[in-house]
Structures are given as C-alpha cells and as structure tokens.
Design a protein around this motif. Structure first.
Motif, short mmCIF file in Angstrom:
data_model
loop_
_atom_site.label_atom_id
_atom_site.label_comp_id
_atom_site.label_asym_id
_atom_site.label_seq_id
_atom_site.Cartn_x
_atom_site.Cartn_y
_atom_site.Cartn_z
N LEU A 34 11.78 1.65 -0.64
CA LEU A 34 12.19 2.63 -1.65
C LEU A 34 11.11 2.73 -2.72
O LEU A 34 10.24 1.86 -2.80
CB LEU A 34 13.55 2.28 -2.26
CG LEU A 34 13.79 0.87 -2.83
CD1 LEU A 34 13.06 0.67 -4.12
CD2 LEU A 34 15.29 0.67 -3.04
N THR A 35 11.17 3.79 -3.51
CA THR A 35 10.20 3.97 -4.60
C THR A 35 10.93 3.84 -5.94
O THR A 35 12.15 3.72 -5.98
CB THR A 35 9.54 5.36 -4.52
OG1 THR A 35 10.56 6.34 -4.74
CG2 THR A 35 8.87 5.60 -3.19
N SER A 36 10.17 3.92 -7.01
CA SER A 36 10.77 3.76 -8.33
C SER A 36 11.74 4.91 -8.65
O SER A 36 12.57 4.76 -9.54
CB SER A 36 9.68 3.67 -9.40
OG SER A 36 8.95 4.87 -9.48
N SER A 37 11.63 6.02 -7.94
CA SER A 37 12.59 7.12 -8.15
C SER A 37 14.01 6.67 -7.82
O SER A 37 14.98 7.11 -8.44
CB SER A 37 12.24 8.33 -7.28
OG SER A 37 10.95 8.76 -7.58
N VAL A 38 14.14 5.80 -6.81
CA VAL A 38 15.47 5.28 -6.45
C VAL A 38 16.00 4.37 -7.56
O VAL A 38 17.19 4.40 -7.88
CB VAL A 38 15.41 4.52 -5.10
CG1 VAL A 38 16.79 4.01 -4.72
CG2 VAL A 38 14.85 5.41 -4.00
N LEU A 39 15.10 3.61 -8.17
CA LEU A 39 15.53 2.76 -9.29
C LEU A 39 16.06 3.64 -10.42
O LEU A 39 17.06 3.30 -11.05
CB LEU A 39 14.35 1.90 -9.79
CG LEU A 39 13.67 1.01 -8.74
CD1 LEU A 39 12.51 0.24 -9.39
CD2 LEU A 39 14.66 0.04 -8.12
N GLY A 40 15.40 4.76 -10.65
CA GLY A 40 15.85 5.70 -11.67
C GLY A 40 17.24 6.24 -11.34
O GLY A 40 18.10 6.35 -12.23
N ASP B 240 19.61 5.36 5.17
CA ASP B 240 18.19 5.55 5.51
C ASP B 240 17.40 4.25 5.35
O ASP B 240 17.63 3.49 4.42
CB ASP B 240 17.56 6.61 4.61
CG ASP B 240 18.03 8.00 4.96
OD1 ASP B 240 18.27 8.25 6.17
OD2 ASP B 240 18.18 8.82 4.05
N GLU B 241 16.43 4.05 6.25
CA GLU B 241 15.53 2.89 6.12
C GLU B 241 14.57 3.07 4.96
O GLU B 241 14.21 2.12 4.27
CB GLU B 241 14.70 2.71 7.40
CG GLU B 241 15.35 1.82 8.41
CD GLU B 241 14.36 1.29 9.42
OE1 GLU B 241 13.14 1.38 9.21
OE2 GLU B 241 14.83 0.78 10.45
N LYS B 242 14.13 4.32 4.79
CA LYS B 242 13.18 4.61 3.71
C LYS B 242 13.77 5.68 2.81
O LYS B 242 14.21 6.72 3.30
CB LYS B 242 11.85 5.12 4.29
CG LYS B 242 11.14 4.08 5.14
CD LYS B 242 9.85 4.60 5.70
CE LYS B 242 9.20 3.54 6.58
NZ LYS B 242 7.96 4.00 7.20
N VAL C 223 0.84 -1.20 0.00
CA VAL C 223 0.00 0.00 0.00
C VAL C 223 0.88 1.26 0.00
O VAL C 223 0.61 2.21 -0.74
CB VAL C 223 -0.97 -0.01 1.20
CG1 VAL C 223 -1.66 1.33 1.36
CG2 VAL C 223 -1.99 -1.13 1.05
N HIS C 224 1.94 1.23 0.80
CA HIS C 224 2.84 2.39 0.87
C HIS C 224 3.43 2.68 -0.51
O HIS C 224 3.40 3.81 -1.00
CB HIS C 224 3.94 2.12 1.91
CG HIS C 224 4.75 3.33 2.25
ND1 HIS C 224 5.84 3.28 3.08
CD2 HIS C 224 4.65 4.62 1.85
CE1 HIS C 224 6.36 4.50 3.19
NE2 HIS C 224 5.66 5.33 2.46
N LEU C 225 3.96 1.64 -1.16
CA LEU C 225 4.59 1.82 -2.46
C LEU C 225 3.58 2.34 -3.49
O LEU C 225 3.85 3.29 -4.23
CB LEU C 225 5.22 0.50 -2.93
CG LEU C 225 6.02 0.56 -4.23
CD1 LEU C 225 7.16 1.57 -4.14
CD2 LEU C 225 6.60 -0.81 -4.57
N SER C 226 2.39 1.74 -3.51
CA SER C 226 1.38 2.13 -4.50
C SER C 226 0.90 3.55 -4.27
O SER C 226 0.68 4.32 -5.22
CB SER C 226 0.19 1.16 -4.44
OG SER C 226 0.64 -0.16 -4.68
#
Lengths: 151, 120
Positions: free
Chosen positions: B61-67, B23-25, A45-48
C-alpha cells in the motif's frame, strides 16, 4: 578499468497522471525480481517510486496535465538509481513538516517524503527542488528511520 | 459474507462489522475512491459502529491508504464507534511503525484478537 554492467538503463517521459507510473514500475520491479534483488528491496523501491511520482504530480506539477514527469532509472548488479524530475518550481525538502509530530499524526497526507527517506539508502534533491534522486543498494543496510524533528 | 465493492468484503458478526480489503496492492486513485465510497456510508449508517479492517490480503500500500485510514478513523470517532485494524503483514506494519501510526491505531494480530472486548 572494468565497465559497469547495466542491467537496465532507461528513461520515460510521462504525463502527470497516477496511472502513468505503472509504465515504469512494471518494468523496473520485474527487472529487480528477475535479478534476485529480494522482496524487501522490491517493496522499498516500489513504495519510493509511487510516493515520489505522486509528489511530482501533486506538489510539483500541481496536477497540470500539460506538464510532464521525467523518470530515469539505472539498475546495475549492485544498486538501483532513480531520478524523478517534474516541471514545477521545486520545494525545500527541509521545510516539509514531520508527519510524526503532534497534530501532524492525524493529518491525512504528508508522509511520502518520510517514507522515501526511510526506505532508500540515498535521497537527494537538486538545488531547485524539482528533481529527487534516490539510490538503493542490493546489500545496503536499511538505514534507521530519520530522527523525529518536532518544533 | 457480502461484497459492497470489488475491493472490499464485509462480514457481520452480531454488531461487529469485519471489512476485509481484498486487493493485494492498494495504490490506484480508483481503488481508494471505491474504498472511501464504501466505508464512509457504512460508518454513517451504523450507529456506534464497531469496525474491524482486515489486512490479511494486503501485500502493498502507499501513504494514500494511510490517509484514507485517518479519514475513516475520524468518522468512526465522531460516530462514537470503535475501529481496529488486524492481520497486517510485517512489511506493511513497518510502514505504520515508520510513520508512527501504530501509536494511534489499535492494531491486533487477527480477527479473533480484534473481536476481544467488543460488544457482541
């Protein structure tokens, strides 16, 4: 007929800025944790939520600080239901290039839609394409990664 | 072990640079800009860099980190260097598998594993 129990039912009208999503995620994720939805579901949920919100800012509102983003959330004991609506002209989700194909693999963006589709059980867009509706069930089986579509 | 920004910890083992994300996140634009602002000069200033990015601390992490990782990978490649990622937890590894980035990055189990075969 029994009435559905709402653990959280709330909406937020937010500015087009990435930090704004924290106002939603802090409350939503804590609610999921407090009601034992499990680490995997909280992660999904967080990622989405993050990916959909960033898409609404960048591709929907094109970073225009005057435009708002509406987030609506319903959590029941069985599921979480989130809608994110921007003020943009909308997009065709079927027209998004598959980031797993050939040269797209080396692009530094374009993975958000794929991740949302992979982690949520239901992902649908309104006709205009400026609102994404996502559902994740507590006991929903993780759906397989969407089939790769390379031309 | 030295810190060049609050989100990154650097260790030099001979010519190998081990960069641990602290960072954890990782999701804020500020965090990403900070990391990019640390990694890119490091790559430019280290000829044929052998860089290991350690994900031990990272839980989200989010897709921005993959970028960002793609951009780092391109710079390392242009500099005839080597990039390896290591200690990626199962949830984060799923993100790499879904996006197929596990096919283009060398992902090793831990720092020692990532050191194997590098020039010392």
């Amino acid at each position: 007929m029994t009435e559905t129990q709402h653990i959280l039912h709330k909406s937020w009208q937010l500015k087009s800025a990435e930090r704004e999503v924290k106002k939603v995620s802090a409350e939503v994720l804590k609610t999921l944790e407090d009601h034992d939805f499990g680490e995997d579901m909280v992660f999904a949920v967080h990622l989405s939520l993050e990916e959909a919100f960033v898409n609404a800012i960048k591709h929907g509102n094109h970073g225009d600080p005057r435009k708002k983003i509406l987030v609506e959330c319903l959590i029941t004991p069985e599921k979480i239901d989130i809608s994110i609506t921007d003020e943009g002209f909308g997009f065709d989700p079927h027209g998004v290039p598959d980031p797993r194909c050939n040269g797209n693999l080396y692009k530094s963006c374009g993975r958000g839609v794929l991740l949302i589709q992979s982690y949520m059980d239901v992902v649908e867009y309104n006709g205009r394409g400026n609102c994404v509706h996502m559902v994740k069930y507590r006991n929903g089986e993780k759906i397989p990664t969407p089939e790769k579509k390379c031309s | 072990m030295g810190k060049i920004n609050p989100n990154l910890s650097l260790e030099f083992r001979g010519p190998v640079v081990i960069a641990a994300l602290t960072d954890e996140k990782i999701l804020d634009e500020d965090q990403l800009q900070g990391l990019e602002g640390s990694f890119l000069p490091l790559i430019e200033q280290t000829p044929q860099i052998q860089l290991i990015i350690d994900f031990s601390n990272v839980k989200f992490l989010t897709s921005s980190v993959l970028g960002l990782l793609i951009r780092i990978s391109k710079r390392v490649s242009e500099a005839d260097g080597t990039l390896r990622l290591c200690s990626i937890g199962p949830k984060i590894l799923d993100v790499f598998r879904i996006t197929r980035l596990d096919k283009i990055f060398e992902i090793m189990s831990d720092v020692d594993d990532a050191m194997v075969g590098l020039k010392k």
